[in-house]
Structures are given as structure tokens and as C-alpha cells.
Design an enzyme around this catalytic site. Sequence first.
Site, mmCIF file in Angstrom:
data_model
loop_
_atom_site.group_PDB
_atom_site.id
_atom_site.type_symbol
_atom_site.label_atom_id
_atom_site.label_comp_id
_atom_site.label_asym_id
_atom_site.label_seq_id
_atom_site.Cartn_x
_atom_site.Cartn_y
_atom_site.Cartn_z
ATOM 1 N N LYS A 80 0.865 -1.186 0.000
ATOM 2 C CA LYS A 80 0.000 0.000 0.000
ATOM 3 C C LYS A 80 0.899 1.233 0.000
ATOM 4 C CE LYS A 80 -3.819 1.994 2.757
ATOM 5 N NZ LYS A 80 -4.696 1.790 3.945
ATOM 6 N N SER A 155 -9.747 1.664 2.992
ATOM 7 C CA SER A 155 -8.911 2.512 2.173
ATOM 8 C C SER A 155 -7.825 1.761 1.405
ATOM 9 C CB SER A 155 -8.239 3.560 3.066
ATOM 10 O OG SER A 155 -7.347 2.938 3.980
ATOM 11 N N SER A 179 -9.971 -0.815 7.102
ATOM 12 C CA SER A 179 -9.401 -0.649 5.759
ATOM 13 C C SER A 179 -8.713 -1.856 5.149
ATOM 14 C CB SER A 179 -8.424 0.512 5.750
ATOM 15 O OG SER A 179 -9.143 1.707 5.635
#
Length: 470
Positions: A80, A155, A179
Site C-alpha cells: 500500500k 482505504s 481498511s
Amino acid sequence: MKKLKGLTIKEASKLLEAKEISAKELVADYISRAKKLNKNLNSFLTFAENEAIDQAERIDKLRRDNQKLSPLAGIPFAAKDIFSTKGIKTTAGSKVLESYIPVYDATVVGKLFEAGACIVGKTNQDAWAHGSSGENSDFRPTKNPYDTSRVPGGSSSGSAVATAADQVIFATGTDTGGSIRLPAAFCNVVGLKPTYGRVSRYGIIAMASSLDSIGHFTKTVFDNALVLNTTAGLDEMDATTSPLKIDNYTDEIRKSPSGLKVGLPKEYFEGLNKEIKQNITKALNVLERQGVIIENVSLPHTKYGVATYYIIQPSEVSSNLARYDGIRFGYDRDNFGAEAKRRIILGTYTLSSGYYDAYYLKAMKIRRLIRQDFIKAFKKVDVIITPTSASLPFKFEEKTDDPLTMYLSDIYTTNINLAGIPSLNVPCGFIDNLPTGMQIIGPDFSEKLLYRVGHSYEQESRWFERRPNL
Ligand code: GLN
């Protein structure tokens, strides 16, 4: 040549070990697929082709020299874009950091490199990890590979999609209020939010420091346990990591869950969408056949969770984002998007003198009660199972006009972060070709148990085999 598509870590590592394929072949194949699919899915913000190939060549050489290697050696993965990566652009999905290149690796990234994993690139996300759909990315929204007119969850959108679409074999994510679990549920992959402090936060761009948990996306539960074997543990660079010895997360994963008690909190099923409820019920039937005992439990403070989370989290965000003052990193504060600004303002308000007692302090007291609910329930049962999401992957722009509706996407996940305990999303079937997930929640440091229950269910249900049609 061997078919390199759709591999799990376990399968790929076996092929590499038997020297049926080289790491370079495997990584090159994944990079080319990742790039091709990215045009449609937007799951990556940056590719790290050279780094990945260099590492793959290094691993191939070590293997030729008959060195003993980690099961992650030569495996293509993605991080990420909130994980600092030395020499590789790291934006946290925000225009503020559009040009930022870290000078060091996050501890987790360093550990994965040391194990020989090969970084294909950095994945798209909601800016600063604020969001549930990926639509808050300052660059472009990531699409759900099962239906590209729908969101992949957020997210950690890009990491879930990259794993689901087989652009990489695993990916890292962060979970502050859901997330990892929410996008995992929306994309039919496995995602773990570990116990707070089990995995180091060092080098992760902070969202809300008392809630941020670092975890991973994989196709299978076994793979997830393999990655945690590498990333968990005490880190002298993060004082909140636990000195507790790390488990070997794979060694009891095949043990039957027979005799374990599974709690169903009634608060998580009230008013739940009928079809999602049906999928969870079917999953529970599978586990019951495998010998688990189902019991009802109550978590009475559940209803205060989202409100409590949306006081504590923005309070911490307002403090963490204060460091982006236009002097130290990237560009200036004008580059913050609407959601980051909203949270900075909210958090500044809830911490301000005169309002601190009424909001922040009160929220901290309720946080304690929420944790106590879980501790009490775990005196009766070994794990708790709930849906991960109250809704199916929704359409783009369905919730963007109303931040409160978006915040409610996390209704089943935020309380687990407030309590600091671990939770594992496991795919539990489809509705109209859209994935659903259930979460298996356990007491502090019970990751090994969560994997055991999840693996047992997955072996029978095998939802991981239903890959998106791309
Ligand atoms: N969706 C939640 C939020 O917007 C959780 C985000 C996260 O876990 N990083 O705050």
C-alpha cells in the site's frame, strides 16, 4: 512453461523450490499482467519493476547456490502506498506527497525484502487512508475487479484489488477502522487486521496512531499466516509493538476447530440485509458440521462504536497531519483533499479546550467499555463471527455526497480497532456475482486461532477459487 496465473504463495513457492520456474520468470510474468490490468483497475500508483527484477535475480542466485530460503523468497507482492519504501515514491494517496521519496523502508517492507519477496509496486488508496471506497484517492479511484462499475472498498483498495486480480500474490495494507477487512470482503480475498502492536507501524505514514494496525491481503488463509510469520514481532523502532513471543501461525492451522465456541453478537445481526445474513448462516452451518458450538453473545456498547471512532480517529488525524506543514515533506497544505480537511477540522474541534471533555474524553471512556464488552464475551466463547460489511460493494458515487453514509460502511469493523483485538476477513460467498465476507474476531494475540477457524471453513467452502473474470 508452467501456468503462472492464479498462484497462491504456497503453490508458487513449491514451483520455485523445485526449480520448475525461476523467480525472474514468475516476477516478470506478474509485472506484465499487473501493468496490463492496471489500465482498467487503477490498483497501482507506482511500479517498481527494476527493484522487483533485481531482487528476483538475487533470489535465483541464492537458490542456485542451494541456500535455504523463506517461502516468501521470489514471491511478487505489492505494498500500500502508505508504507515507506526507500527510493520508491510513497504518496499515501495524497497530492501533498506526490513527489515524496522516502530514505528508508518501513519495518514490514524491510522484513519482506529480507525474506526475499519482490516488490511489484505501490498500491492506490484513499488519501491518508481516510475512506471506505477508494474514491478519496487524490489520483484516481480503484475499481472492483468483480464489477468495475463498483467500488473495491477502502482505504487499502489497490492492495485488495491487486491480490484479487492476480497482479501480485499478496499485498500489504493498513486497518485503522476496517481498511483491510472491508476491501478484502468486497474483493473476495483474505485480510487480517492483527492485534494492535503485533506488527510494527514504523515507517507507515500515520493515520490514527492508537488504532493503526498493519496486515496483509492474500488469496488463502494459509498464505496469510505465512506472511504474518515474517512480519509480526517486536520492533525497537515502534514502542507499541509487543514483546510477546510470536506464534508459528501455520503449524496448527490444519487442526480441526471441533469443540471451539463461536459467539454471535446479536447487535451485529439486527436489521442486517437478508442475503448477507443468509451467507453468514450458511458459513456457520459449515463450521457447525466441522464441530464448532454456536452461542449467542451480546456486545451492548456496539451502537456507540462509529460515533466513538469518528471522534478519536479525527482527533489523532489532526495531530498526525500537522507535520505536513509545507516545510518537511512534499507540497503544502493547500494540497489536502476535502476529506483530510474535514477530519483535521473535526479533530481540532474535539480536542479544543472546552470541548475536549465533552467529546474526546467521553469517547475514550466509551472506547474502554467497548473493549470490556469483548473481553467479557471472550470469557464465554473462543471467537466471535460477524459479517464484515452491512452492504455489498456499492456503485461509484453512491455515497460520496454524504460523508456520514460513507462512515457507516465501517459499522462492523471500527469497534474491533477501538478494542485493539485481531479480526480476519474470510470470503463467504457471492450475491448477484458480488463477493461477501465474514470476520472472525478473537481476543488479543489470538491470530493463530483465527487462522485455524478460517482455514477450516475455507477448505470446505473454497470461495477463493472463484476469481474475477478479467
Ligand atoms: N473507513 C474508515 C475511515 O475512513 C477506516 C479507514 C482505515 O481503516 N484506514 O476512517
